[in-house]
Write an enzyme that holds these catalytic residues in place. Sequence first.
Site, mmCIF file in Angstrom:
data_model
loop_
_atom_site.group_PDB
_atom_site.id
_atom_site.type_symbol
_atom_site.label_atom_id
_atom_site.label_comp_id
_atom_site.label_asym_id
_atom_site.label_seq_id
_atom_site.Cartn_x
_atom_site.Cartn_y
_atom_site.Cartn_z
ATOM 1 N N SER A 134 0.768 -0.932 -0.190
ATOM 2 C CA SER A 134 -0.070 -0.235 -0.071
ATOM 3 C C SER A 134 0.652 1.137 0.008
ATOM 4 O O SER A 134 2.124 1.108 0.434
ATOM 5 C CB SER A 134 -0.844 -0.037 1.332
ATOM 6 O OG SER A 134 -1.569 1.208 1.485
ATOM 7 N N TYR A 158 -1.657 0.648 11.377
ATOM 8 C CA TYR A 158 -1.776 0.185 9.949
ATOM 9 C C TYR A 158 -0.737 0.422 8.951
ATOM 10 O O TYR A 158 -0.242 -0.320 8.271
ATOM 11 C CB TYR A 158 -3.102 0.895 9.271
ATOM 12 C CG TYR A 158 -3.295 0.417 7.961
ATOM 13 C CD1 TYR A 158 -3.951 -0.711 7.582
ATOM 14 C CD2 TYR A 158 -3.038 1.259 6.749
ATOM 15 C CE1 TYR A 158 -4.019 -1.394 6.451
ATOM 16 C CE2 TYR A 158 -3.261 0.636 5.647
ATOM 17 C CZ TYR A 158 -3.888 -0.491 5.233
ATOM 18 O OH TYR A 158 -3.992 -1.104 3.921
#
Length: 331
Positions: A134, A158
């Site tokens: 990501s 995250y």
Amino acid sequence: MARVEVSGFWLDRPVFVTGATGLVGGWLVRRLVEAGAQVVCLVRDWVPQSEIVRSGMLERVSVVRGDVCDQQTLERALGEYEIDTVIHLAAQTIVSIANRNPVSTFETNIGGTWALLEACRRSPRVRQIVVASSDKAYGDQEDLPYTEDTPLQGQHPYDVSKSCADLIATSYARSFGLPVAITRCGNFYGGGDLNWNRIIPGTIRSVVRGHRPVIRSDGQYVRDYFYVEDGAAAYMLLAERLAADPGLRGQAFNFSNELQITVLDLVRQVLARMHCDVEPEIRNEASNEIRHQYLSAERARRHLGWAPLFTLDEGLDRTVAWYEAFLRQSA
């Protein structure tokens, strides 16, 4: 589906997909099935409203029930289905959940990645592995846009989980010669995202129900939004290129439309498509989130011959249409 010819590479190819019930997974599986692949999906939870179930695609693939952290199950699936290509999407993807439940996020995003890669290392028939990282793996950076040489320095739960998983994938390529390549994409959007606290599905549902849409932040966070069908096509392209060029092992590629859009501007674009002039409710409650992000996709263009299939306008048009139909049917 996207306006692109699918190569014969996938015909009869055994492909293992984790995260098939997620946003990108449903569109990826559809694309693989239509390309003639023999798709095997790892499914942990039954999500009846997910795109892969609603579209009927789950009935056209083989399903292995289990958790991505269960290495024994993964090894069994890779061996018994004689898997050639693995596309690893399974992850806990919601920043707010990671802030509340960091351990479960670390277990899935980090532990699930090493369990899968170790299972692949023990499965000699596996020839290509694409791991979905990501843009959050880069963490907060002063120099923008992110390139693939930007250090991975996530700080919040995250972001850290994606930095770690990304580095683990690189480690398996460098240390063990595993045929793995890594994708780093912007914020995915598109039909099939059932996480209603995300900005696009949440905004559309609010309008359909006659409510004011809610923006958790101050609306000025800048993101790089990437349409889900473009993501599915990019994963498949990278697997094909990896099969042809072993020099891509261990490399990472950004995929992006290379746009900088604030959350508030994105919401207003969605509202305009829905002919709604209501002002969103701005709560300014966001925490542990990166202020400004966007990617350079120059390496993917140069080395993979990649280009996005959809503009932001086209992606938003298709997304709004999907949710309006979905919400009417659900009602």
